[in-house]
Write a protein that holds these residues in place. Structure first.
Motif, PDB file in Angstrom:
ATOM      1  N   MET A   1       0.841  -1.180   0.000  1.00  0.00           N
ATOM      2  CA  MET A   1       0.000   0.000   0.000  1.00  0.00           C
ATOM      3  C   MET A   1       0.885   1.242   0.000  1.00  0.00           C
ATOM      4  O   MET A   1       1.889   1.298   0.690  1.00  0.00           O
ATOM      5  N   LEU A   2       0.492   2.196  -0.785  1.00  0.00           N
ATOM      6  CA  LEU A   2       1.162   3.500  -0.841  1.00  0.00           C
ATOM      7  C   LEU A   2       0.119   4.553  -0.518  1.00  0.00           C
ATOM      8  O   LEU A   2      -0.950   4.587  -1.119  1.00  0.00           O
ATOM      9  N   HIS A   3       0.408   5.404   0.456  1.00  0.00           N
ATOM     10  CA  HIS A   3      -0.500   6.497   0.822  1.00  0.00           C
ATOM     11  C   HIS A   3       0.274   7.801   0.699  1.00  0.00           C
ATOM     12  O   HIS A   3       1.221   8.037   1.440  1.00  0.00           O
ATOM     13  N   CYS A   4      -0.136   8.646  -0.227  1.00  0.00           N
ATOM     14  CA  CYS A   4       0.538   9.930  -0.478  1.00  0.00           C
ATOM     15  C   CYS A   4      -0.358  11.069  -0.004  1.00  0.00           C
ATOM     16  O   CYS A   4      -1.524  11.146  -0.376  1.00  0.00           O
ATOM     17  N   PHE A   5       0.199  11.957   0.810  1.00  0.00           N
ATOM     18  CA  PHE A   5      -0.536  13.087   1.377  1.00  0.00           C
ATOM     19  C   PHE A   5      -0.295  14.358   0.567  1.00  0.00           C
ATOM     20  O   PHE A   5       0.818  14.607   0.112  1.00  0.00           O
ATOM     21  N   GLU A   6      -1.323  15.185   0.448  1.00  0.00           N
ATOM     22  CA  GLU A   6      -1.240  16.514  -0.185  1.00  0.00           C
ATOM     23  C   GLU A   6      -0.519  16.496  -1.539  1.00  0.00           C
ATOM     24  O   GLU A   6       0.320  17.338  -1.830  1.00  0.00           O
ATOM     25  N   VAL A   7      -0.873  15.545  -2.370  1.00  0.00           N
ATOM     26  CA  VAL A   7      -0.219  15.355  -3.670  1.00  0.00           C
ATOM     27  C   VAL A   7      -0.313  16.601  -4.545  1.00  0.00           C
ATOM     28  O   VAL A   7       0.658  16.970  -5.221  1.00  0.00           O
ATOM     29  N   ALA A   8      -1.440  17.285  -4.540  1.00  0.00           N
ATOM     30  CA  ALA A   8      -1.609  18.475  -5.380  1.00  0.00           C
ATOM     31  C   ALA A   8      -0.700  19.621  -4.945  1.00  0.00           C
ATOM     32  O   ALA A   8      -0.485  20.561  -5.700  1.00  0.00           O
ATOM     33  N   ILE A  37      -3.049   2.164  -3.936  1.00  0.00           N
ATOM     34  CA  ILE A  37      -2.390   3.475  -3.928  1.00  0.00           C
ATOM     35  C   ILE A  37      -3.464   4.486  -3.566  1.00  0.00           C
ATOM     36  O   ILE A  37      -4.482   4.596  -4.245  1.00  0.00           O
ATOM     37  N   ASN A  38      -3.242   5.203  -2.492  1.00  0.00           N
ATOM     38  CA  ASN A  38      -4.189   6.208  -2.028  1.00  0.00           C
ATOM     39  C   ASN A  38      -3.542   7.579  -2.185  1.00  0.00           C
ATOM     40  O   ASN A  38      -2.533   7.861  -1.557  1.00  0.00           O
ATOM     41  N   LEU A  39      -4.115   8.416  -3.053  1.00  0.00           N
ATOM     42  CA  LEU A  39      -3.621   9.776  -3.252  1.00  0.00           C
ATOM     43  C   LEU A  39      -4.610  10.723  -2.587  1.00  0.00           C
ATOM     44  O   LEU A  39      -5.778  10.760  -2.942  1.00  0.00           O
ATOM     45  N   GLU A  40      -4.128  11.481  -1.643  1.00  0.00           N
ATOM     46  CA  GLU A  40      -4.976  12.355  -0.847  1.00  0.00           C
ATOM     47  C   GLU A  40      -4.491  13.792  -1.000  1.00  0.00           C
ATOM     48  O   GLU A  40      -3.291  14.036  -1.027  1.00  0.00           O
ATOM     49  N   SER A  41      -5.424  14.729  -1.119  1.00  0.00           N
ATOM     50  CA  SER A  41      -5.008  16.117  -1.245  1.00  0.00           C
ATOM     51  C   SER A  41      -6.180  17.055  -1.026  1.00  0.00           C
ATOM     52  O   SER A  41      -7.338  16.678  -1.186  1.00  0.00           O
ATOM     53  N   PHE A  74      -7.769   4.297 -11.017  1.00  0.00           N
ATOM     54  CA  PHE A  74      -8.109   4.907  -9.739  1.00  0.00           C
ATOM     55  C   PHE A  74      -9.612   5.021  -9.580  1.00  0.00           C
ATOM     56  O   PHE A  74     -10.353   5.112 -10.557  1.00  0.00           O
ATOM     57  N   VAL A  75     -10.060   5.051  -8.328  1.00  0.00           N
ATOM     58  CA  VAL A  75     -11.453   5.304  -7.978  1.00  0.00           C
ATOM     59  C   VAL A  75     -11.491   6.663  -7.287  1.00  0.00           C
ATOM     60  O   VAL A  75     -10.738   6.920  -6.359  1.00  0.00           O
ATOM     61  N   ARG A  76     -12.356   7.529  -7.759  1.00  0.00           N
ATOM     62  CA  ARG A  76     -12.465   8.894  -7.239  1.00  0.00           C
ATOM     63  C   ARG A  76     -13.428   8.906  -6.045  1.00  0.00           C
ATOM     64  O   ARG A  76     -14.568   8.463  -6.149  1.00  0.00           O
ATOM     65  N   CYS A  77     -12.947   9.420  -4.921  1.00  0.00           N
ATOM     66  CA  CYS A  77     -13.749   9.505  -3.709  1.00  0.00           C
ATOM     67  C   CYS A  77     -13.527  10.866  -3.067  1.00  0.00           C
ATOM     68  O   CYS A  77     -12.389  11.242  -2.791  1.00  0.00           O
TER      69      CYS A  77
END
Length: 84
Positions: A1-8, A37-41, A74-77
């Motif tokens: 699992m990869l979790h990335c914070f504030e990617v934008a 892969i979780n991209l959060e921003s 990716f799934v948009r949430c």
């Protein structure tokens, strides 16, 4: 699992080429069942690697109703701050 914070916001936080950094980090995650892969921003305008992936992603509702996503997709949430 990869979790990335504030990617934008990676560019404003010092990444010279945030899109390249994100792409290279994601290459470290194998395309196997059960990987994530979780991209959060938070919002940072309608440009950049995060925005591009957001636009190309499948809606969460569609995914939950059976729409399949391709490997690497990716799934948009969206969740607002007050939901937590």
């Amino acid at each position: 699992m990869l979790h990335c914070f504030e990617v934008a916001r990676w560019t404003e936080l010092g990444a010279a080429n945030a899109a390249e950094v994100l792409t290279n980090i994601m290459k470290c995650v194998p395309l196997l069942p059960g990987t994530l892969i979780n991209l959060e921003s938070t919002a940072e305008g309608a440009v950049g690697a995060f925005y591009s992936r957001w636009c190309d992603a499948t809606d969460a509702e569609d995914f939950l109703n059976g729409t399949e996503i391709k490997p690497g997709g990716f799934v948009r949430c969206f969740s607002s701050w007050f939901q937590f």
